[in-house]
Scaffold this motif. Sequence first.
Motif: not given
Length: 102
Positions: A61-62, A67-70, A90-91, A95-98
């Motif tokens: 989700l951006i 940014p979030l991961h779900v 976490h950065d 990579g590639d925009g999460y």
Amino acid sequence: MTASIPRPKVWQHRRLITEHAFDKLRLIDCTLAEFDAALVQPLIIEETELSHGDVKELLLLIEWARPLHVVVVVDDVHAEERIVTIYEPHDGRWGDGYRVRR
């Protein structure tokens, strides 16, 4: 699971949010209204078939402050999509925009 990854998420069943996911939202100071608004255009970045026929999807989700991961489990038998957990990626691990694990 024949479609390419990443791809837009299409919600097919009713969405349920687990207590754990709700607690994670509170920890990152994201309201349910903000989260619901961010779920409009999620992107599936990983997909795994589980042993009992369900599918686990990792969404990006951006459309929020960060940014979030779900993690969502799609259960066709019960016609529901369970939001299992939510976290800020976490950065150093993405990579590639999460979108891709390092």
